[in-house]
Design a protein around this motif. Structure first.
Motif, PDB file in Angstrom:
ATOM      1  N   SER A 160     -17.484  45.367  26.864  1.00 19.49           N
ATOM      2  CA  SER A 160     -18.438  45.591  25.943  1.00 19.49           C
ATOM      3  C   SER A 160     -19.824  45.967  26.408  1.00 19.49           C
ATOM      4  O   SER A 160     -20.192  45.837  27.617  1.00 19.49           O
ATOM      5  CB  SER A 160     -18.366  44.393  25.057  1.00 19.49           C
ATOM      6  N   ASN A 161     -20.751  46.372  25.289  1.00 21.04           N
ATOM      7  CA  ASN A 161     -21.970  46.597  26.000  1.00 21.04           C
ATOM      8  C   ASN A 161     -22.889  45.214  26.210  1.00 21.04           C
ATOM      9  O   ASN A 161     -24.143  45.425  27.081  1.00 21.04           O
ATOM     10  CB  ASN A 161     -22.743  47.275  25.016  1.00 21.04           C
ATOM     11  N   ASN A 162     -22.225  44.027  26.020  1.00 24.75           N
ATOM     12  CA  ASN A 162     -23.061  43.074  26.324  1.00 24.75           C
ATOM     13  C   ASN A 162     -22.474  42.172  27.546  1.00 24.75           C
ATOM     14  O   ASN A 162     -23.065  40.989  27.780  1.00 24.75           O
ATOM     15  CB  ASN A 162     -22.933  42.061  25.102  1.00 24.75           C
ATOM     16  N   ASN A 218     -28.041  39.443  25.552  1.00 28.22           N
ATOM     17  CA  ASN A 218     -27.959  38.999  24.076  1.00 28.22           C
ATOM     18  C   ASN A 218     -29.375  38.890  23.629  1.00 28.22           C
ATOM     19  O   ASN A 218     -30.146  39.748  24.320  1.00 28.22           O
ATOM     20  CB  ASN A 218     -27.496  37.552  24.006  1.00 28.22           C
ATOM     21  N   ASN A 219     -29.664  38.556  22.567  1.00 26.85           N
ATOM     22  CA  ASN A 219     -30.860  38.587  22.122  1.00 26.85           C
ATOM     23  C   ASN A 219     -32.114  37.915  22.782  1.00 26.85           C
ATOM     24  O   ASN A 219     -33.331  38.282  22.395  1.00 26.85           O
ATOM     25  CB  ASN A 219     -30.984  38.332  20.577  1.00 26.85           C
ATOM     26  N   VAL A 220     -31.788  37.305  23.735  1.00 30.89           N
ATOM     27  CA  VAL A 220     -32.893  36.278  24.413  1.00 30.89           C
ATOM     28  C   VAL A 220     -32.889  36.805  25.756  1.00 30.89           C
ATOM     29  O   VAL A 220     -33.788  36.189  26.724  1.00 30.89           O
ATOM     30  CB  VAL A 220     -32.512  34.916  24.387  1.00 30.89           C
ATOM     31  N   GLY A 221     -32.081  37.886  26.227  1.00 31.39           N
ATOM     32  CA  GLY A 221     -32.441  38.529  27.552  1.00 31.39           C
ATOM     33  C   GLY A 221     -31.199  38.769  28.192  1.00 31.39           C
ATOM     34  O   GLY A 221     -30.194  38.814  27.639  1.00 31.39           O
ATOM     35  N   GLY A 273     -26.238  32.840  43.379  1.00 32.43           N
ATOM     36  CA  GLY A 273     -27.436  33.506  42.820  1.00 32.43           C
ATOM     37  C   GLY A 273     -27.636  33.288  41.300  1.00 32.43           C
ATOM     38  O   GLY A 273     -26.594  33.416  40.645  1.00 32.43           O
ATOM     39  N   PHE A 274     -28.814  33.242  40.583  1.00 35.88           N
ATOM     40  CA  PHE A 274     -29.008  33.556  39.133  1.00 35.88           C
ATOM     41  C   PHE A 274     -30.177  34.216  38.956  1.00 35.88           C
ATOM     42  O   PHE A 274     -31.324  34.178  39.710  1.00 35.88           O
ATOM     43  CB  PHE A 274     -29.265  31.978  38.570  1.00 35.88           C
ATOM     44  N   ASP A 275     -29.836  35.115  38.199  1.00 41.59           N
ATOM     45  CA  ASP A 275     -31.155  35.882  37.587  1.00 41.59           C
ATOM     46  C   ASP A 275     -31.225  36.129  36.052  1.00 41.59           C
ATOM     47  O   ASP A 275     -30.306  36.034  35.410  1.00 41.59           O
ATOM     48  CB  ASP A 275     -31.211  37.275  38.323  1.00 41.59           C
ATOM     49  N   TYR A 276     -32.509  36.559  35.825  1.00 42.84           N
ATOM     50  CA  TYR A 276     -32.566  36.910  34.169  1.00 42.84           C
ATOM     51  C   TYR A 276     -33.916  37.664  34.045  1.00 42.84           C
ATOM     52  O   TYR A 276     -34.933  37.924  34.824  1.00 42.84           O
ATOM     53  CB  TYR A 276     -32.928  35.447  33.651  1.00 42.84           C
ATOM     54  N   ARG A 277     -33.788  38.293  32.984  1.00 45.61           N
ATOM     55  CA  ARG A 277     -35.044  39.069  32.448  1.00 45.61           C
ATOM     56  C   ARG A 277     -34.931  39.593  31.184  1.00 45.61           C
ATOM     57  O   ARG A 277     -34.081  39.242  30.358  1.00 45.61           O
ATOM     58  CB  ARG A 277     -34.589  40.798  33.145  1.00 45.61           C
ATOM     59  N   TYR A 278     -36.250  39.175  30.663  1.00 47.49           N
ATOM     60  CA  TYR A 278     -36.446  39.308  29.261  1.00 47.49           C
ATOM     61  C   TYR A 278     -37.566  40.444  28.954  1.00 47.49           C
ATOM     62  O   TYR A 278     -38.715  40.347  29.612  1.00 47.49           O
ATOM     63  CB  TYR A 278     -37.274  38.006  28.480  1.00 47.49           C
TER      64      TYR A 278
END
Length: 237
Positions: A145-147, A172-175, A194-199
């Motif tokens: 899916s796109n998510n 999702n809607n929070v990043g 590893g862990f990464d996040y972008r908003y």
């Protein structure tokens, strides 16, 4: 006092020629760069030709092939000349799967300069094109899916057993979130997590985090980076 000057770009040439109704294409990058200090001067030229072939299987799938070579000449030090294959891979892709095998780039994470998740990169920041040499590997990306997307790979190592890893990306809607694991075989013999996040909001925010554990000597390496950005609402930003 050592005087050091770097001229990053004297001449840059980019060519893109499409052939056979876009089923084949050729492009090349050619540039000069220079290093000057009190002890020696170095003037380099680099040329990277690239050939790509692509063919549609049906409206939802295709196969393609990429070959490129790096030719670098040092006009002041002949021992610094270099020639090697830069990319050599074949790929099959459809709406859900992207499978690529060969000498290729495997890179992920939202950071730009300080990148704890650049486990497979050999990027030199004095390199004008900012690309890694690539690794001999098989890489599969499944995107149901796109998510959600799931990566997995095998990388040729200096042992009989290839290194391997997996990555999960969730939006999702929070990043945008990413969790990555890699087991290095051979000389490194390390577990990497590893862990990464972008908003992306009024202000952009991203972080990359890496934890590495060496099985042989129990050594540990941890690295993290965070960043912010803001687009000024003038013209195109």
């Amino acid at each position: 006092m050592n005087k050091y000057i770097y001229y990053p770009l004297i001449f840059f040439l980019y060519l893109n020629i499409n052939l056979y109704s876009q089923s084949a294409s050729y492009k090349g990058i050619f540039y000069f760069d220079a290093f000057i200090n009190n002890y020696n001067n170095n003037l380099h030229s680099t040329y990277i030709p690239e050939i790509s072939l692509s063919n549609d299987i049906d409206k939802n799938s295709f196969i393609d092939f990429n070959w490129s070579y790096l030719i670098r000449k040092n006009f002041t030090n002949s021992n610094d000349n270099a020639r090697y294959r830069y990319r050599l891979w074949a790929r099959y892709a459809n709406t859900d799967f992207d499978f690529r095998v060969g000498l290729q780039k495997i890179s992920f994470g939202p950071a730009y300069i300080l990148r704890p998740l650049a486990w497979f990169d050999t990027i030199d920041f004095t390199d004008l094109i900012g690309q890694t040499r690539g690794v001999k590997s098989m890489r599969l990306i499944y995107t149901p899916s796109n998510n959600l997307s799931v990566w997995t790979w095998l990388i040729d190592s200096d042992s009989k057993i290839p290194s391997y890893g997996t990555r999960i990306e969730l939006s999702n809607n929070v990043g945008d979130w990413g969790i990555t694991y890699h087991k290095s075989e051979g000389f490194e013999n390390m577990h990497k997590l590893g862990f990464d996040y972008r908003y992306d909001g009024i202000f952009g925010f991203w972080t990359e985090n890496s934890f590495q554990y060496n099985i042989d000597d129990s050594s540990k390496i941890s690295a993290s980076t965070i960043g912010f950005d803001y687009t000024i609402p003038i013209l195109n930003g």
